[in-house]
Write a protein that holds these residues in place. Structure first.
Motif, short mmCIF file in Angstrom:
data_model
loop_
_atom_site.label_atom_id
_atom_site.label_comp_id
_atom_site.label_asym_id
_atom_site.label_seq_id
_atom_site.Cartn_x
_atom_site.Cartn_y
_atom_site.Cartn_z
N LEU A 1 81.77 67.68 -95.73
CA LEU A 1 82.03 67.62 -97.17
C LEU A 1 80.79 68.02 -97.97
CD1 LEU A 1 84.09 64.30 -97.25
CD2 LEU A 1 84.94 66.64 -97.11
N ASN A 2 79.63 67.63 -97.49
CA ASN A 2 78.39 68.00 -98.17
C ASN A 2 78.21 69.52 -98.19
OD1 ASN A 2 77.86 65.31 -98.55
ND2 ASN A 2 76.29 65.18 -96.97
N ILE A 3 78.55 70.18 -97.08
CA ILE A 3 78.43 71.63 -97.01
C ILE A 3 79.38 72.28 -98.01
CG2 ILE A 3 78.82 73.65 -95.55
CD1 ILE A 3 77.99 71.87 -93.16
N LEU A 4 80.60 71.74 -98.10
CA LEU A 4 81.56 72.31 -99.04
C LEU A 4 81.10 72.08 -100.48
CD1 LEU A 4 84.20 73.84 -99.11
CD2 LEU A 4 85.41 71.65 -99.29
N ILE A 5 80.53 70.92 -100.76
CA ILE A 5 79.99 70.65 -102.09
C ILE A 5 78.86 71.64 -102.42
CG2 ILE A 5 78.56 69.02 -103.40
CD1 ILE A 5 80.29 66.78 -102.35
N LYS A 6 78.02 71.94 -101.42
CA LYS A 6 76.95 72.93 -101.63
C LYS A 6 77.54 74.28 -102.01
CE LYS A 6 74.67 74.59 -98.08
NZ LYS A 6 73.69 74.75 -96.95
N GLY A 7 78.62 74.68 -101.33
CA GLY A 7 79.25 75.95 -101.64
C GLY A 7 79.87 75.96 -103.03
N LEU A 8 80.51 74.86 -103.40
CA LEU A 8 81.12 74.77 -104.74
C LEU A 8 80.05 74.83 -105.82
CD1 LEU A 8 83.79 72.01 -104.01
CD2 LEU A 8 84.23 74.42 -104.50
N CYS A 9 78.93 74.14 -105.60
CA CYS A 9 77.84 74.16 -106.58
C CYS A 9 77.24 75.56 -106.69
CB CYS A 9 76.75 73.16 -106.19
SG CYS A 9 77.22 71.42 -106.40
N ALA A 10 77.11 76.25 -105.56
CA ALA A 10 76.57 77.61 -105.58
C ALA A 10 77.48 78.55 -106.36
CB ALA A 10 76.37 78.12 -104.15
N GLY B 1 79.16 77.54 -108.91
CA GLY B 1 79.26 77.02 -110.27
C GLY B 1 80.51 76.19 -110.49
N GLU B 2 81.21 75.85 -109.40
CA GLU B 2 82.42 75.03 -109.50
C GLU B 2 82.04 73.54 -109.44
OE1 GLU B 2 85.36 76.14 -110.05
OE2 GLU B 2 85.06 78.29 -109.77
N LEU B 3 81.31 73.10 -110.46
CA LEU B 3 80.80 71.72 -110.44
C LEU B 3 81.91 70.69 -110.61
CD1 LEU B 3 77.54 72.24 -112.52
CD2 LEU B 3 77.76 72.02 -110.06
N ASN B 4 82.92 71.02 -111.39
CA ASN B 4 84.02 70.07 -111.56
C ASN B 4 84.76 69.85 -110.24
OD1 ASN B 4 83.48 69.77 -114.30
ND2 ASN B 4 84.87 71.41 -114.90
N ALA B 5 84.94 70.94 -109.48
CA ALA B 5 85.57 70.81 -108.17
C ALA B 5 84.69 70.00 -107.22
CB ALA B 5 85.85 72.19 -107.59
N ALA B 6 83.37 70.18 -107.34
CA ALA B 6 82.45 69.42 -106.50
C ALA B 6 82.53 67.93 -106.83
CB ALA B 6 81.02 69.93 -106.69
N LEU C 1 74.77 67.72 -105.20
CA LEU C 1 75.45 67.82 -106.49
C LEU C 1 74.44 67.77 -107.64
CD1 LEU C 1 78.03 68.13 -107.99
CD2 LEU C 1 78.52 65.70 -107.66
N MET C 2 73.41 66.92 -107.51
CA MET C 2 72.36 66.85 -108.53
C MET C 2 71.65 68.20 -108.68
SD MET C 2 70.48 63.22 -107.88
CE MET C 2 71.24 61.65 -108.31
N LYS C 3 71.41 68.86 -107.55
CA LYS C 3 70.73 70.16 -107.60
C LYS C 3 71.57 71.17 -108.37
CE LYS C 3 68.60 73.70 -104.70
NZ LYS C 3 68.33 74.15 -103.31
N GLY C 4 72.88 71.18 -108.11
CA GLY C 4 73.75 72.09 -108.84
C GLY C 4 73.75 71.81 -110.33
#
Length: 391
Positions: free
Chosen positions: A187-196, A198-203, A225-228
């Motif tokens: 899940l963390n990897i997927l959150i990293k991809g979403l943040c990259a 710009g899909e922060l709401n999805a993250a 998520l904080m980094k994004g």
């Protein structure tokens, strides 16, 4: 068990063997190992693996493999093939690796089943040694055994790091069909991809789904998520996540605070970053060199060189080393201010920390000294001419 006729499948044709054979001179120790394969005495798979591991020159791998596959006692066990994959990758031999992979996937009666560990090694070789993301992904899908979560996460992270976000999302959704149990790392990897993307709401939404997926968010989850958020200047939301962590059961580590300090620095809020640095110590988290360097870079970027010098001095007391870029900025700032004494202090300090000033930096220092001493403009022009290659 894999049939010994693999010796006729893997090497293919004598012509191919000659094309794939190494052209470099075989080291003496490797020559002795290769000579050992020409003896008729029986070799156990363990002995063959030990000999293969003992090769000192990666280019000897093909010669070893070609000799071994033509022996009657050829038995490609998993330890042997795992070592062979690593050696071929080290020698940058892609075609033999593809041939081996193809031979091991051919349907054969009583074929030996290899474990996830072998395929993890093979996937890593494709990804790291040959940048073959497609082969890594294909191997994952074609594994005869269910991939481990470790192997799945490796490929998922590979897709995210290569910005193949759609492929990463599809792989994530395909996890149940592969028999993979997702964990917090997935899940963390997927959150990293979403943040990259710009899909922060999805993250954020994925963060809320952790409990339903049987996972617990950890410090890495929040840090990602904080980094994004920080990269997009949404610092209030980033600090909101910190409060959420502190109100829950997840302890913030130094990486979390460094992300916050770095985000404040990028927004020109270096004083707030310094307060975060001091506040983290009150929460039992010790700052590291990265914490101080974020503040130091912010001060240098803001032209606050006297304060930056104090931070450098404090870092020295704490046992941390400023970055070269920070020293470079300090030299430039003090040179532009014409403070020769401070320039000398910075140079001495950076040399004492193991940094070597480059010619461009020396050029600024010389010009500073020349201008401070009131030398003629002609001399400054001459210095510029001498040092122009390093501007």
């Amino acid at each position: 068990m894999i049939s010994p006729i693999l010796c006729r499948v893997v090497p293919l044709k004598p012509t191919l063997l000659r094309l794939l054979s190494p052209f470099s001179t075989t080291p003496h120790s490797d020559a002795a190992i290769l000579a050992r394969l020409k003896h008729r005495d029986w070799l156990t798979p363990k002995e063959a693996t030990t000999l293969l591991t003992s090769l000192t020159d990666p280019s000897s791998t093909l010669s070893f493999f070609n000799l071994y596959t033509c022996r009657k006692d050829f038995d490609p066990t998993e330890p042997f093939c795992t070592t062979l994959v690593a050696k071929l990758a080290q020698a940058q031999h892609l075609n033999p690796l593809l041939t081996l992979h193809h031979a091991l996937t051919l349907p054969r009666p009583q074929r030996r089943q290899f474990s996830d560990n072998f395929f993890f090694t093979l996937i890593k070789a494709y990804a790291h040694s040959f940048q073959r993301v497609d082969d890594a992904l294909r191997t994952l899908h074609e594994m005869p055994c269910p991939p481990s979560t470790r192997t799945f996460n490796f490929v998922l992270n590979l897709l995210v790091n290569t910005r193949l976000y759609c492929a990463a999302h599809n792989l994530f959704l395909h996890a149940p069909k592969l028999g993979v149990t997702l964990d917090a790392c997935s899940l963390n990897i997927l959150i990293k991809g979403l943040c990259a993307q710009g899909e922060l709401n999805a993250a954020y939404q994925l963060l809320e789904e952790f409990p339903g997926l049987g996972c617990e968010a950890n410090a890495r989850t929040y840090a990602t998520l904080m980094k994004g958020l920080s990269e997009r200047g949404r610092m209030e939301e980033a600090f909101g996540l910190l409060e959420r962590m502190e109100g829950g059961s997840v302890d913030a580590d130094v990486a979390v605070f460094n992300i916050l300090i770095g985000g404040l620095r990028k927004g020109g809020r270096v004083d707030e970053g310094w307060r975060v640095l001091e506040g983290m110590m009150g929460k039992g988290v010790a700052p590291n060199g990265g914490s101080y360097n974020e503040v130091l870079c912010g001060l240098v970027e803001g032209g606050r060189f006297d304060e930056a010098k104090k931070v450098v001095e404090r870092m020295g007391v704490e046992g941390f080393v400023p970055s070269f870029e920070s020293y470079k900025g300090l030299v430039k700032g003090f040179c532009e201010s014409g403070v020769v004494g401070e320039v000398e202090w910075v140079v001495r300090d950076m040399v004492g920390k193991g940094f070597v000033p480059k010619m461009g930096m020396w050029g600024k220092i010389v010009r500073c000294v020349v201008e401070r001493e009131g030398s003629s403009g002609c001399l400054s022009v001459a210095i510029d001419s001498v040092l122009e290659d390093d501007k």
